[in-house]
Write an enzyme that holds these catalytic residues in place. Structure first.
Site, short mmCIF file in Angstrom:
data_model
loop_
_atom_site.label_atom_id
_atom_site.label_comp_id
_atom_site.label_asym_id
_atom_site.label_seq_id
_atom_site.Cartn_x
_atom_site.Cartn_y
_atom_site.Cartn_z
N ARG A 79 0.85 -1.21 0.00
CA ARG A 79 0.00 0.00 0.00
C ARG A 79 0.87 1.24 0.00
NH1 ARG A 79 -2.95 -3.38 2.94
NH2 ARG A 79 -5.21 -3.39 2.57
N HIS A 422 -19.09 45.62 -9.15
CA HIS A 422 -20.38 45.89 -8.54
C HIS A 422 -21.19 44.63 -8.23
CE1 HIS A 422 -24.61 47.11 -8.87
NE2 HIS A 422 -24.18 48.10 -8.10
N ARG A 529 -22.02 51.10 3.53
CA ARG A 529 -21.86 51.94 2.33
C ARG A 529 -23.19 52.65 2.12
NH1 ARG A 529 -19.04 46.74 0.68
NH2 ARG A 529 -17.05 47.31 -0.24
N GLU A 712 -7.55 54.38 1.30
CA GLU A 712 -7.69 53.54 0.12
C GLU A 712 -7.01 54.13 -1.11
OE1 GLU A 712 -11.90 52.74 -0.32
OE2 GLU A 712 -12.45 54.76 0.27
N GLY A 733 -9.41 50.45 2.97
CA GLY A 733 -10.29 49.93 1.92
C GLY A 733 -9.40 49.29 0.86
N THR A 734 -9.18 48.01 1.02
CA THR A 734 -8.18 47.36 0.17
C THR A 734 -8.69 47.09 -1.25
OG1 THR A 734 -8.82 45.33 1.28
CG2 THR A 734 -6.74 46.33 1.95
N ASN A 735 -9.98 47.28 -1.48
CA ASN A 735 -10.45 47.12 -2.87
C ASN A 735 -9.90 48.26 -3.71
OD1 ASN A 735 -12.02 45.07 -1.83
ND2 ASN A 735 -13.81 46.38 -1.58
N ASP A 736 -10.18 49.49 -3.25
CA ASP A 736 -9.66 50.63 -4.01
C ASP A 736 -8.15 50.70 -3.92
OD1 ASP A 736 -11.65 52.13 -5.42
OD2 ASP A 736 -12.62 52.43 -3.48
N CYS A 798 -11.32 46.90 5.87
CA CYS A 798 -12.72 46.63 5.54
C CYS A 798 -12.93 46.33 4.06
CB CYS A 798 -13.62 47.77 5.98
SG CYS A 798 -13.37 49.27 5.02
C1 PEP Z 1 -12.64 49.44 -0.54
O1 PEP Z 1 -12.35 50.18 -1.46
O2 PEP Z 1 -11.90 48.51 -0.14
C2 PEP Z 1 -13.93 49.58 0.15
C3 PEP Z 1 -14.20 48.88 1.23
O3 PEP Z 1 -14.84 50.43 -0.39
P1 PEP Z 1 -15.69 50.13 -1.72
O4 PEP Z 1 -15.54 48.69 -2.03
O5 PEP Z 1 -17.07 50.53 -1.41
O6 PEP Z 1 -15.04 51.02 -2.73
MG MG Z 2 -13.47 52.00 -1.69
#
Ligand code: PEP
Ligand code: MG
Length: 851
Positions: A79, A422, A529, A712, A733-736, A798
């Site tokens: 095995r 979005h 938001r 951000e 805001g780690t997305n932006d 966030c």
């Molecule tokens: C971001 O930018 O990380 C954020 C939390 O804000 P949004 O996604 O609304 O731009």
């Molecule tokens: Mg943002």
């Protein structure tokens, strides 16, 4: 790992032998544990990874010595024993050592049928596995002689009678199979290192065939789907190996609760021994094990035991019940549940065992699965919902107008977009399965068709399933598994909360999202938001009117209508969160998200605003921006049109005064988005302070509030020292920030992200997994500068990364106070944070004792 030179190529598995998972593999180590516990394990020898490599490359090992513990004529099995059972390995090979002479003896001792079965099976295995023969050549052969002839024809060699030669050939084949590219890729996908080795265990066979009660079986003491205590498994008379237990084969029930005969009734001694060994394994190995056993002439032999396979849900229940029965401590139970696995429990999932007919592949933007009929517009989605017909909204990309449609749909599929576009952000907030960036789709809205990756055409009304966990769209209705948030889940997460040392909040925009966040035990809202509060049908136009207003007078009229709506929203939010902190972000509407698209949208808006179409069209054109995400957004709106933030601040403070009347004082948090300069904060802060004073005076209520800045933009990171001077908290805001650090549009990234990841430009989609090197460097600089200039400033993250274990680890490391993520990810983040804290405390973590 120990050095090869110091370890013998193989060792008999005895209680005191020197055997380690890192040199001999997890199976060998586990067998040694079973031997120590006095399980009836047939004699076993374990080979090291190094020895198997030697054999695979044709180097000699002392095979006669290896065979010494096994008397002549004893048949053997081999095995695989990889370091972790998850990494797989070649299938077990049975009956090594059989030849014509041994076959004749077996005819006498076990009967012709059993002897023939043993011999035929091995001839075929040796030909196929060691010589690459076509398995089809053996399918219809009943006579042993025919099998031997076919062996010669297929391999060009005589069948080897010598047990040692057979064993070496099989072990070499298994070693080579381990090195095959596909096997290597498969195990690397499961976390195996590039140089992962394969150990082997050679074991004396217990035959499972013969005149008295003989057979083979597996047993475990849990239901693998639910984790509840229950004896499950199968036993088959006159059979060998696991494949004899495949679903559909003729097995005997284990317990007498089942209809008909059972092992418990027919062989009570064997059955009670199995129960006993199950109990011993649970207590001493601290795990629910699956035991593989053989009965030969009424005698029980245990061949192997592995961690019982189970669903994510069962895993949680088992971990909790091991604690409740005093077998493991709570921290260990927490570590035994992988955080990501919780996602399967929180959403419906496509049953993995059911067939899948995929027609599109995209980014897995929001987990879970749902089935519905295709619709191509929000209007159609709402009509479908009114008929109580579940529907799937299929769009090129979504816009705020689609929010209504998204609410009315059970899932969303878009051709464009990325992890933070979005549709993705909204779907995650709503807990709606969503696949974005399915770039192989071709949508024809006019014809109401969509062409899939494979050229198939789908029409409005066709039924499809969206698997948001895998990022796939499937034809028809798939088998779905229901989510389960049972008592075991709650108990485990309670233990996780006790262990963790970083806060977990939720991003929630509406009172109903806030209720979900509360149900998942978020410690407050980290991001509301506010512009998302205007996505609903009748409110969208208020937002648009505000954007469209040309004169201050026009605008203040709109704002007078907007103010009570916001105040009611905030009262409801404070109420839903009952005293927990609520961080409200002032408007950050990238204007394009609120402007109509296409002739139809413009017409609708002109009707709604009661303005001539050409006026609306001109106004939309005037407001259009080349780069809306870098345009009139965030605090820029607050600076250029301060009365908008004034009204929001008033709504927040009036709601605060109102909510504080009812009970404990509410301390709202007000957040300014998209800041890049200290002066922006100064300007906004002075007006908000003035508004707070005004409301205090008007209402006669004294209240506090905390002012936060969303960090951000790269510049805000670099200037965090001076920005922190004016802020109680900095929320990243780690997305932006990802968008701006890479110069990569979060809404368009889906187009090429697949190629980028595939070609290794990015190790992962940075909108999905925080880029610790680049974006992380900016976060680190900002955190350090912010804290150096203002010691007590609260730090938070966030962006969508807030629920990701690596981002949480990063935040813990730099002393952040909390992370905030969409409500459905809150349990995942709570558990991930607990893992990190426990592992840190332990220094040398032992994640799972059974491999
Ligand atoms: C971001 O930018 O990380 C954020 C939390 O804000 P949004 O996604 O609304 O731009
Ligand atoms: Mg943002």
């Amino acid at each position: 790992m120990q050095k090869h030179a110091e370890i013998a190529d193989f060792v008999e598995v005895t209680p005191t032998a020197s055997i380690a998972a890192g040199s001999h593999g997890g199976r060998a180590k586990c067998l040694q544990r079973l031997v120590r516990l006095d399980f009836p394990i047939p004699k076993t020898v374990a080979l090291t990874f190094h020895a198997v490599r030697k054999i695979a490359t044709g180097e000699a090992i002392a095979v006669e010595k290896l065979l010494a513990p096994f008397p002549d004529g004893t048949l053997l099995s081999v095995r695989p024993s990889a370091e972790s059972a998850d990494w797989g390995g070649p299938t077990a090979v049975l009956n090594i050592g059989v030849n014509s002479a041994r076959h004749s003896e077996l005819v006498q001792s076990h009967g012709k049928a059993a002897a023939d079965e043993i011999f035929r099976r091995f001839i075929r295995t040796l030909a196929v596995e060691a010589h690459g023969a076509d398995p089809g050549a053996f399918t219809e052969l009943d006579r042993v002689e025919d099998c031997l002839l076919t062996f010669e024809e297929e391999t060009g060699e005589a069948f080897p009678d010598d047990r040692a030669a057979q064993l070496i050939a099989i072990m070499a084949a298994m070693g080579k199979a381990w090195d095959a590219t596909s096997a290597r890729l498969l195990r690397q996908a499961k976390g195996a290192p590039e140089d992962a080795g394969l150990g082997l265990v050679v074991q004396a066979m217990a035959l499972g065939l013969g005149p008295e009660e003989s057979g083979t079986g597996i047993v475990q003491f849990i239901d693998p789907k639910t984790g509840k205590a229950e004896i499950t498994g199968a036993y088959r008379r006159q059979a060998q190996g696991r494949d004899a237990l495949r679903p559909g084969s003729k097995t005997l029930a284990l317990t007498k609760d089942a209809a008909g005969a059972s092992l418990e009734e027919d062989c009570p001694e064997v059955f009670s021994k199995l129960r006993y060994f199950g109990d011993v394994a649970r207590i001493r190995l601290r795990e629910e094990m699956q035991i593989e056993f053989t009965v030969e002439a009424g005698q029980l032999a245990i061949l192997d035991a592995i961690k019982a396979d189970r669903t994510a849900r069962a895993n949680v229940r088992v971990a909790v019940s091991l604690v409740n029965s005093g077998v493991i401590p709570k921290d260990e139970a927490v570590l035994r549940v992988p955080p990501h696995g919780l996602i399967d429990l929180l959403h419906r999932q496509v049953d993995e065992t059911a067939p899948r007919d995929r027609f599109a592949k995209g980014i897995a933007a929001s987990p879970g699965a749902a089935t519905g009929r295709i619709v191509f517009s929000s209007t159609a989605a709402q009509a479908s919902a009114a008929r109580e017909e579940p529907c799937v909204l299929v769009r090129r990309e979504t816009t705020p107008e689609d929010i209504r449609g998204m609410h009315a749909s059970v899932a969303v599929l878009t051709e464009r977009g990325g992890m933070t576009s979005h549709a993705a952000v909204i779907a995650r907030g709503l807990g709606l399965p969503c696949v974005v960036g399915a770039s192989g789709l071709r949508i024809d809205r006019a014809a109401r068709t969509v062409i899939g990756d494979d050229g198939r055409i789908w029409r409005e009304g066709d039924t499809v399933t969206i698997d948001g966990s895998q990022g796939e769209a499937l034809a028809g209705e798939s088998e779905l598994l229901e989510p389960v948030l049972d008592d075991a889940f709650q108990t485990l997460l309670g233990w996780a909360d006790a262990a963790r040392d970083i806060g977990v909040r939720a991003n929630a925009d509406t009172p109903s999202d806030a209720m979900t966040a509360r149900a998942f035990k978020a410690e407050g809202l980290g991001l509301c938001r506010t512009e998302h509060m205007f996505f609903e049908n009748d409110r969208m136009n208020v937002m648009r009117e505000m954007i469209f207003a040309r004169t201050a007078e026009d605008r203040s009229q709109v704002l007078r209508r907007l103010m009570p709506m916001q105040r009611a929203d905030f009262i409801a939010l404070f109420d839903a969160m009952r005293g927990q902190p609520v961080s409200i972000r002032l408007f950050d509407p990238p204007l394009h998200e609120f402007l109509p698209v296409g002739a139809h949208g413009l017409k609708e808006l002109s009707d709604a605003l009661d303005l001539p179409l050409d006026v609306v069209t001109r106004r939309v054109e005037a407001l259009a921006e080349f780069n809306p995400m870098l345009g009139m957004r965030g605090v820029r709106l607050g600076i250029t049109t301060p009365e908008i933030y004034d009204v929001q601040a008033r709504a927040i403070f009036e709601a605060t005064a109102k909510a504080s009347e009812a009970g404990a004082p509410v301390v709202p948090e007000v957040m300014i988005p998209l800041v890049s300069a200290k002066r922006e904060v100064e300007l906004v802060k002075s007006r908000i302070d003035a508004m707070a004073d005004a409301v205090r005076e008007e209402t006669g209520t004294d209240f506090d509030y905390r002012l936060g800045v969303m960090v951000e933009t790269p510049r805000a990171c670099l200037r965090a020292d001076e920005i922190a001077q004016h802020a109680d908290f900095l929320s990243f805001g780690t997305n932006d920030l990802t968008q701006m650090t890479y110069g990569l549009s979060r809404d368009d990234a889906g187009r090429f992200m697949g190629t980028y990841v595939q070609k290794g430009v990015f190790p992962e989609d940075p909108f999905h997994r925080l880029d610790l090197e680049g974006v992380g460097e900016l976060l680190r600089i900002a955190a350090e500068r912010g804290r150096a200039s203002k010691g007590g400033v609260t730090l938070a993250l966030c962006g969508e990364h807030g629920g990701d274990i690596e981002a949480i680890a990063f935040c813990r490391h730099f002393g952040f106070d909390y992370v905030s993520c969409s409500p459905f990810r809150v349990p995942v983040a709570r558990l991930a944070a607990a893992h990190l804290a426990i592992i840190d405390r332990r220094q040398a973590p032992e994640l799972d004792p059974i491999t």
